[in-house]
Design a protein around this motif. Structure first.
Motif, PDB file in Angstrom:
ATOM      1  N   GLU A  19       0.865  -1.177   0.000  1.00 48.23           N
ATOM      2  CA  GLU A  19       0.000   0.000   0.000  1.00 48.23           C
ATOM      3  C   GLU A  19       0.904   1.230   0.000  1.00 48.23           C
ATOM      4  N   LEU A  20       1.038   1.848  -1.164  1.00 43.10           N
ATOM      5  CA  LEU A  20       1.898   3.017  -1.303  1.00 43.10           C
ATOM      6  C   LEU A  20       1.092   4.281  -1.020  1.00 43.10           C
ATOM      7  N   VAL A  21       1.573   5.083  -0.082  1.00 47.93           N
ATOM      8  CA  VAL A  21       0.919   6.351   0.257  1.00 47.93           C
ATOM      9  C   VAL A  21       1.921   7.475  -0.004  1.00 47.93           C
ATOM     10  N   LEU A  22       1.587   8.373  -0.929  1.00 46.87           N
ATOM     11  CA  LEU A  22       2.444   9.501  -1.251  1.00 46.87           C
ATOM     12  C   LEU A  22       1.961  10.724  -0.482  1.00 46.87           C
ATOM     13  N   ALA A  23       2.567  10.940   0.658  1.00 47.32           N
ATOM     14  CA  ALA A  23       2.207  12.040   1.551  1.00 47.32           C
ATOM     15  C   ALA A  23       3.280  12.093   2.635  1.00 47.32           C
ATOM     16  N   PRO A  24       3.372  13.198   3.371  1.00 42.71           N
ATOM     17  CA  PRO A  24       4.333  13.248   4.482  1.00 42.71           C
ATOM     18  C   PRO A  24       4.111  12.074   5.440  1.00 42.71           C
ATOM     19  N   ALA A  25       5.178  11.344   5.702  1.00 43.35           N
ATOM     20  CA  ALA A  25       5.045  10.095   6.465  1.00 43.35           C
ATOM     21  C   ALA A  25       4.508  10.314   7.865  1.00 43.35           C
ATOM     22  N   ALA A  26       4.926  11.385   8.522  1.00 41.80           N
ATOM     23  CA  ALA A  26       4.452  11.624   9.885  1.00 41.80           C
ATOM     24  C   ALA A  26       2.942  11.802   9.919  1.00 41.80           C
ATOM     25  N   ASP A  27       2.401  12.440   8.888  1.00 41.78           N
ATOM     26  CA  ASP A  27       0.951  12.629   8.816  1.00 41.78           C
ATOM     27  C   ASP A  27       0.243  11.288   8.645  1.00 41.78           C
ATOM     28  N   THR A  28       0.775  10.452   7.749  1.00 40.22           N
ATOM     29  CA  THR A  28       0.156   9.153   7.497  1.00 40.22           C
ATOM     30  C   THR A  28       0.224   8.263   8.733  1.00 40.22           C
ATOM     31  N   LEU A  29       1.359   8.260   9.407  1.00 41.49           N
ATOM     32  CA  LEU A  29       1.507   7.443  10.607  1.00 41.49           C
ATOM     33  C   LEU A  29       0.550   7.908  11.702  1.00 41.49           C
ATOM     34  N   LYS A  30       0.394   9.206  11.845  1.00 39.77           N
ATOM     35  CA  LYS A  30      -0.563   9.722  12.831  1.00 39.77           C
ATOM     36  C   LYS A  30      -1.991   9.284  12.479  1.00 39.77           C
ATOM     37  N   GLN A  31      -2.316   9.336  11.185  1.00 39.69           N
ATOM     38  CA  GLN A  31      -3.647   8.904  10.757  1.00 39.69           C
ATOM     39  C   GLN A  31      -3.886   7.443  11.104  1.00 39.69           C
ATOM     40  N   ARG A  32      -2.869   6.604  10.926  1.00 34.75           N
ATOM     41  CA  ARG A  32      -3.017   5.177  11.241  1.00 34.75           C
ATOM     42  C   ARG A  32      -3.187   4.974  12.749  1.00 34.75           C
ATOM     43  N   LEU A  33      -2.494   5.754  13.522  1.00 35.10           N
ATOM     44  CA  LEU A  33      -2.685   5.672  14.975  1.00 35.10           C
ATOM     45  C   LEU A  33      -4.088   6.120  15.357  1.00 35.10           C
ATOM     46  N   ASP A  34      -4.547   7.185  14.728  1.00 28.82           N
ATOM     47  CA  ASP A  34      -5.889   7.694  15.014  1.00 28.82           C
ATOM     48  C   ASP A  34      -6.969   6.689  14.609  1.00 28.82           C
ATOM     49  N   ARG A  35      -6.646   5.842  13.630  1.00 30.43           N
ATOM     50  CA  ARG A  35      -7.596   4.826  13.171  1.00 30.43           C
ATOM     51  C   ARG A  35      -7.572   3.571  14.037  1.00 30.43           C
ATOM     52  N   GLY A  36      -6.759   3.578  15.069  1.00 33.04           N
ATOM     53  CA  GLY A  36      -6.738   2.446  15.991  1.00 33.04           C
ATOM     54  C   GLY A  36      -5.799   1.323  15.597  1.00 33.04           C
ATOM     55  N   GLU A  37      -4.745   1.626  14.816  1.00 34.94           N
ATOM     56  CA  GLU A  37      -3.849   0.581  14.341  1.00 34.94           C
ATOM     57  C   GLU A  37      -2.640   0.360  15.248  1.00 34.94           C
ATOM     58  N   ALA A  38      -2.611   1.005  16.395  1.00 31.83           N
ATOM     59  CA  ALA A  38      -1.503   0.791  17.332  1.00 31.83           C
ATOM     60  C   ALA A  38      -1.397  -0.694  17.680  1.00 31.83           C
TER      61      ALA A  38
END
Length: 224
Positions: free
Chosen positions: A119-138
């Protein structure tokens, strides 16, 4: 650690390094093709060393890794190696900001038959990682490989540590930064960030660690 001298590791010449690769490197044909495609690139130095990537995939095998994060893709050599290792049903969250570079990467992923695992995401990595944490993927990923903009290394480390399950592995690349980490005249933002993270990980009791001199230096941290 005490200041007593320790045995200096073997100094590896170019010829000796080639011997190491000849005697140990096992690459999927498309992985080898991608490595050779990258060699003449103007930024080829950004690609992780093949023996380093093989070591990391071997470690992934020992933990049965199926889900991983790669922060920094470039032309996709390590991404491809990880995707091959996690197998069918595995998932690699690959983070980058360059469509130019990853366009070539996607071509090789397709050729190797693993594009559906990435799954390739072209965006600032810190933003994407925060989004994944916010989605409950911790706590839902098995490993993470950090090899992107150095100034954000400390941020990426904290984010992926939270995303990993206990027993998961973090690989941090370029931790020796071509020797600049011990040159006190080097005070640029990248070098300072790497030094900062190196010291942080050294003292971080949340992980078990090893720093290796392979490639440009890689730290392996296991989440407790």
């Amino acid at each position: 650690m005490s200041s007593h001298k320790v045995h200096n590791p073997l100094q590896v010449s170019a010829a000796l390094y080639q011997y190491v690769l000849q005697q140990s490197l096992r690459e999927h044909p498309v992985l080898e093709e991608l490595r050779k495609f990258t060699e003449p690139h103007r930024l080829a130095v950004m690609q992780s060393a093949p023996d380093e990537v093989q070591l990391l995939t071997l470690l992934l095998k020992t933990i049965g890794a199926k889900r991983g994060i790669e922060v920094g893709v470039f032309l996709g050599y390590s991404t491809l190696a990880f995707a091959l290792e996690v197998g069918a049903g595995g998932h690699i969250l690959a983070l980058d900001i360059s469509d130019e570079f990853t366009r070539d990467a996607r071509r090789f992923w397709e050729k190797a038959g693993v594009a559906d695992r990435i799954e390739l995401v072209l965006a600032p990595a810190a933003d994407t990682l925060k989004q994944r944490l916010d989605r409950g993927e911790a706590g839902t990923y098995d490993f993470a490989f950090i090899d992107a903009d150095k100034v954000n290394y400390p941020t990426y480390y904290e984010q992926v540590l939270e995303l990993l399950r206990p027993g998961g592995l973090i690989f941090v690349d370029n931790v020796l930064w071509h020797g600049s980490v011990i040159d006190q005249d080097k005070t640029d933002a990248d070098t300072v960030a790497i030094r900062t993270l190196n010291s942080k990980i050294r003292d971080d009791q949340r992980v078990d660690i090893a720093m290796l001199t392979i490639g440009d230096g890689v730290t392996i941290a296991r989440k407790k």
